[in-house]
Write a protein that holds these residues in place. Structure first.
Motif, mmCIF file in Angstrom:
data_model
loop_
_atom_site.group_PDB
_atom_site.id
_atom_site.type_symbol
_atom_site.label_atom_id
_atom_site.label_comp_id
_atom_site.label_asym_id
_atom_site.label_seq_id
_atom_site.Cartn_x
_atom_site.Cartn_y
_atom_site.Cartn_z
ATOM 1 N N LYS A 1 0.876 -1.180 0.000
ATOM 2 C CA LYS A 1 0.000 0.000 0.000
ATOM 3 C C LYS A 1 0.908 1.222 0.000
ATOM 4 O O LYS A 1 1.739 1.379 0.881
ATOM 5 C CB LYS A 1 -0.917 0.041 1.216
ATOM 6 N N LEU A 2 0.738 2.046 -1.000
ATOM 7 C CA LEU A 2 1.589 3.212 -1.172
ATOM 8 C C LEU A 2 1.200 4.342 -0.227
ATOM 9 O O LEU A 2 0.014 4.590 -0.008
ATOM 10 C CB LEU A 2 1.514 3.707 -2.615
ATOM 11 N N ARG B 1 -1.847 1.107 -4.541
ATOM 12 C CA ARG B 1 -1.237 -0.182 -4.211
ATOM 13 C C ARG B 1 -0.398 -0.684 -5.384
ATOM 14 O O ARG B 1 -0.715 -0.422 -6.529
ATOM 15 C CB ARG B 1 -2.307 -1.242 -3.930
ATOM 16 N N VAL B 2 0.623 -1.421 -5.029
ATOM 17 C CA VAL B 2 1.373 -2.167 -6.032
ATOM 18 C C VAL B 2 1.109 -3.629 -5.701
ATOM 19 O O VAL B 2 1.380 -4.083 -4.593
ATOM 20 C CB VAL B 2 2.887 -1.859 -5.972
ATOM 21 N N VAL B 3 0.516 -4.326 -6.670
ATOM 22 C CA VAL B 3 0.181 -5.738 -6.487
ATOM 23 C C VAL B 3 1.113 -6.564 -7.360
ATOM 24 O O VAL B 3 1.167 -6.379 -8.576
ATOM 25 C CB VAL B 3 -1.288 -6.019 -6.878
ATOM 26 N N PHE B 4 1.853 -7.463 -6.712
ATOM 27 C CA PHE B 4 2.799 -8.312 -7.425
ATOM 28 C C PHE B 4 2.158 -9.658 -7.737
ATOM 29 O O PHE B 4 1.471 -10.234 -6.907
ATOM 30 C CB PHE B 4 4.053 -8.559 -6.576
ATOM 31 N N ALA C 1 6.623 -7.889 -12.439
ATOM 32 C CA ALA C 1 5.740 -8.651 -11.554
ATOM 33 C C ALA C 1 4.431 -7.919 -11.260
ATOM 34 O O ALA C 1 3.425 -8.554 -10.936
ATOM 35 C CB ALA C 1 6.449 -8.962 -10.243
ATOM 36 N N SER C 2 4.444 -6.598 -11.392
ATOM 37 C CA SER C 2 3.245 -5.824 -11.068
ATOM 38 C C SER C 2 2.451 -5.390 -12.293
ATOM 39 O O SER C 2 1.314 -4.946 -12.169
ATOM 40 C CB SER C 2 3.627 -4.574 -10.274
ATOM 41 N N SER D 1 10.100 6.376 0.158
ATOM 42 C CA SER D 1 9.726 5.296 1.081
ATOM 43 C C SER D 1 8.933 4.203 0.368
ATOM 44 O O SER D 1 9.096 3.015 0.677
ATOM 45 C CB SER D 1 8.956 5.830 2.285
ATOM 46 N N ASP D 2 8.103 4.577 -0.605
ATOM 47 C CA ASP D 2 7.365 3.565 -1.366
ATOM 48 C C ASP D 2 8.321 2.754 -2.242
ATOM 49 O O ASP D 2 8.196 1.535 -2.352
ATOM 50 C CB ASP D 2 6.279 4.216 -2.227
ATOM 51 N N PHE D 3 9.274 3.428 -2.870
ATOM 52 C CA PHE D 3 10.252 2.744 -3.716
ATOM 53 C C PHE D 3 11.066 1.749 -2.887
ATOM 54 O O PHE D 3 11.281 0.616 -3.311
ATOM 55 C CB PHE D 3 11.169 3.767 -4.400
#
Length: 112
Positions: free
Chosen positions: A25-26, A36-39, A80-81, A94-96
């Motif tokens: 969750k970004l 969100r980044v979903v892998f 992957a995302s 921080s998200d990276f």
């Protein structure tokens, strides 16, 4: 004083990990509102990793250990995302970091 706090990296809070396996969750959503980044680790194959490696090596010729290279991790994160490589790079710091740590965990199979 406010500028000092803004530039103080010690006040950065980590992005929230929702699902240990595949979602970050970004803290700062993308401009389109996606937060969100979903892998999908199942779609990452040896071909995917090799292609990411070749791409990363062109951008970072001195890379010696791919799993510790942020360039390689960003390429794997994009694959992957389903996001673009540039989207991964445009994440807040921080998200990276949260994304690259998740990818490194996958690459090293640490289960984190």
């Amino acid at each position: 004083m406010a500028d000092e706090k803004k530039n103080d990296v010690s006040v950065l809070e980590p992005a929230e990990v929702i699902d240990e396996a595949n979602v970050i969750k970004l803290k700062k959503p993308f401009e389109n509102g996606v937060d969100r980044v979903v892998f999908n680790w199942d779609k990452v194959t040896g071909f995917t990793l090799t292609k990411c490696y070749e791409s990363a090596k062109k951008k970072e010729p001195a890379m010696t250990i791919p799993s510790t290279s942020m360039v390689y991790q960003a390429a794997v994160a994009a694959a992957a995302s389903g996001l673009r490589y540039d989207d991964i790079l445009s994440l807040s710091g921080s998200d990276f970091i949260a994304v690259t740590i998740k990818v490194q965990s996958f690459l090293l199979d640490t289960g984190n």
